[in-house]
Structure formats: structure tokens, C-alpha cells
Design an enzyme around this catalytic site. Structure first.
Site, PDB file in Angstrom:
ATOM      1  CG  ASN A   1      28.386  16.145 -36.961  1.00  0.00           C
ATOM      2  OD1 ASN A   1      27.769  15.087 -36.921  1.00  0.00           O
ATOM      3  ND2 ASN A   1      29.645  16.255 -36.546  1.00  0.00           N
TER       4      ASN A   1
ATOM      5  CG  HIS B   1      30.895  16.307 -31.280  1.00  0.00           C
ATOM      6  ND1 HIS B   1      31.573  15.261 -31.881  1.00  0.00           N
ATOM      7  CD2 HIS B   1      31.654  16.692 -30.228  1.00  0.00           C
ATOM      8  CE1 HIS B   1      32.693  15.038 -31.215  1.00  0.00           C
ATOM      9  NE2 HIS B   1      32.772  15.885 -30.216  1.00  0.00           N
TER      10      HIS B   1
ATOM     11  CB  SER C   1      28.021  20.759 -29.835  1.00  0.00           C
ATOM     12  OG  SER C   1      28.714  21.035 -28.648  1.00  0.00           O
TER      13      SER C   1
ATOM     14  CG  ASP D   1      33.402  17.095 -34.634  1.00  0.00           C
ATOM     15  OD1 ASP D   1      32.464  16.919 -35.429  1.00  0.00           O
ATOM     16  OD2 ASP D   1      33.979  16.155 -34.057  1.00  0.00           O
TER      17      ASP D   1
HETATM   18  C1  GAR Z   1      25.796  10.414 -31.065  1.00  0.00           C
HETATM   19  O1  GAR Z   1      26.125  10.649 -29.729  1.00  0.00           O
HETATM   20  C2  GAR Z   1      26.524  11.371 -31.974  1.00  0.00           C
HETATM   21  O2  GAR Z   1      26.682  12.634 -31.441  1.00  0.00           O
HETATM   22  C3  GAR Z   1      27.854  10.695 -32.100  1.00  0.00           C
HETATM   23  O3  GAR Z   1      27.527   9.352 -32.286  1.00  0.00           O
HETATM   24  C4  GAR Z   1      26.336   9.076 -31.532  1.00  0.00           C
HETATM   25  C5  GAR Z   1      25.373   8.361 -32.440  1.00  0.00           C
HETATM   26  O4  GAR Z   1      24.306   7.849 -31.708  1.00  0.00           O
HETATM   27  N1  GAR Z   1      28.603  11.234 -33.189  1.00  0.00           N
HETATM   28  C6  GAR Z   1      29.907  11.452 -33.112  1.00  0.00           C
HETATM   29  O5  GAR Z   1      30.594  11.153 -32.163  1.00  0.00           O
HETATM   30  C7  GAR Z   1      30.492  12.097 -34.349  1.00  0.00           C
HETATM   31  N2  GAR Z   1      31.817  12.558 -34.085  1.00  0.00           N
HETATM   32  P1  GAR Z   1      22.994   7.350 -32.428  1.00  0.00           P
HETATM   33  O6  GAR Z   1      23.405   6.507 -33.630  1.00  0.00           O
HETATM   34  O7  GAR Z   1      22.297   6.527 -31.383  1.00  0.00           O
HETATM   35  O8  GAR Z   1      22.208   8.560 -32.816  1.00  0.00           O
END
Ligand code: GAR
Length: 194
Positions: free
Chosen positions: A106, A108, A135, A144
Site C-alpha cells: 500500500n 500512504h 511510505s 496502515d
Molecule cells: C495517494 O497519495 C495515496 O497514498 C493515498 O491516496 C492518494 C491517491 O492518489 N492513499 C491513502 O491515503 C490511503 N490511506 P492517486 O490516486 O493520484 O494515486
């Protein structure tokens, strides 16, 4: 060649970074399918590369377990070596995590174990932190809380809001994600003993 399924909920910028990397001849992983829990904008990136997509709409299931069972059925069709949660904003049920562990990772937008959960960027700002980060972790049955595979600090500026900070974290996340998947594919990183 490591085969990868990517699960998203939104824009898919991390997905696009992986797709771009995987299009390079010498990158040792290939994305075989992209799935989502909703009609995600990021599907367009998969379609641009001719990668199949599947949708398991969260809103159409009565429980997390029922949704997860359908997700597992869809994933099983593609038999990926690795599942990447790339902005999937749902917790997977234990049945799915246990079936694939430790081959689920994942991304984060915080320096875990600081600021876990769905609002990692917002929570870092609300806490008045001067730095946060990005991370890449192995998914376990907590929020997480799995083993950390890679992480990097990102400074918080006094004039940052959630959007500007997230936009500075995302390029770091992308770089870490592409590198972690490469290292898993080459065997440099052993998920069973990270
Ligand atoms: C990313 O920053 C990812 O780390 C976060 O959502 C965003 C997705 O961006 N995920 C979380 O917060 C999970 N807890 P993207 O769709 O442009 O890749």
C-alpha cells in the site's frame, strides 16, 4: 516478470507512474489489471495502456466481506504475483488480506506510523507537524500498520494546505512505489522478511 494488479479509488497518479515504468523494456514488472471500488478517473490511465480494468462497486454490496469476496474473485482471474493498493480508499476484509499476505502493498501519504488512516495529509497539518512523508508498506489487518518497505520525509511549509502538501508528497510516493515494485520483482526485497 512480476505480474501486478493495482487497486485504485481516484485519480491514479501513482498507478500512472507504475504504468509508465512498466512500459520500459528493462522494468521487471508488468501491470496485468487495474481494479477499483468506484468509477475512478484513474481507469483512463489503464485504458491508455490497453490494460484491462474491473469495477467492484462498494455501494452495491451489503458488507465489507461481500465486497471483498467479489474483489477476490476478480483478482483470482488474473493471478497476479503482487497486489498494489494505490489510493484504494477502503480497508480490505481480513479474508482478502490473509489470502494474499504478504503480497499486498500500500502507498500512504505520511511517514508511518505517523498519521495512518484515510486523512494522512490533513492529519499532519492539523497536528502542526513541520514534516511528514510518504511510505510504502505491506498490508496487514490493521490500519496502515504493516511492515514498512520504504519511506521518505517531506517538509511541511508554513503556507501549505492539504492540496499543496499532498501534491508535494505524491511525486515522492511515486518514486518510492516504482522502486519498491522493482526491488520486489528482482528479489532484492523479500516480502516475507522485509
Ligand atoms: C495517494 O497519495 C495515496 O497514498 C493515498 O491516496 C492518494 C491517491 O492518489 N492513499 C491513502 O491515503 C490511503 N490511506 P492517486 O490516486 O493520484 O494515486
Amino acid at each position: 516478470m512480476l505480474t501486478v494488479a493495482v487497486l485504485i479509488s481516484g485519480a491514479g497518479s501513482n498507478l500512472k507512474a507504475l504504468l509508465d515504468a512498466a512500459a520500459e523494456e528493462d522494468y521487471p514488472a508488468r501491470i496485468v489489471v487495474v481494479g477499483a471500488d468506484r468509477e475512478a478517473d484513474g481507469f483512463a490511465h489503464a485504458q491508455a495502456y490497453g490494460i484491462p480494468t474491473f469495477l467492484v462497486p462498494w455501494s452495491e454490496f451489503d458488507s465489507r466481506e461481500a465486497w471483498g469476496a467479489e474483489l477476490a474473485t476478480q483478482l483470482a482471474v488474473w493471478r497476479p504475483d503482487l497486489i498494489v493498493l494505490s489510493g484504494l480508499m477502503r480497508l480490505l476484509p481480513a479474508e482478502v488480506v490473509d489470502a494474499w499476505s504478504p503480497r499486498i502493498i500500500n502507498t500512504h501519504p505520511a511517514y508511518l506510523p505517523e498519521f495512518p488512516g484515510a486523512h494522512g495529509v490533513r492529519d499532519a497539518l492539523a497536528a502542526g507537524a513541520t514534516q511528514t512523508g510518504a511510505s510504502i508498506i505491506v498490508v496487514d489487518n490493521g490500519v496502515d500498520s504493516g511492515p514498512i518497505l520504504a519511506q521518505e520525509r517531506v517538509p511541511i511549509r508554513s503556507d501549505d494546505d492539504e492540496h499543496t502538501l499532498h501534491e508535494r508528497i505524491k511525486p515522492v510516493e511515486r518514486r518510492l512505489l516504482v522502486d519498491v515494485v522493482r526491488r520486489i520483482a528482482t528479489g532484492e526485497l523479500d516480502l516475507s522478511a522485509p
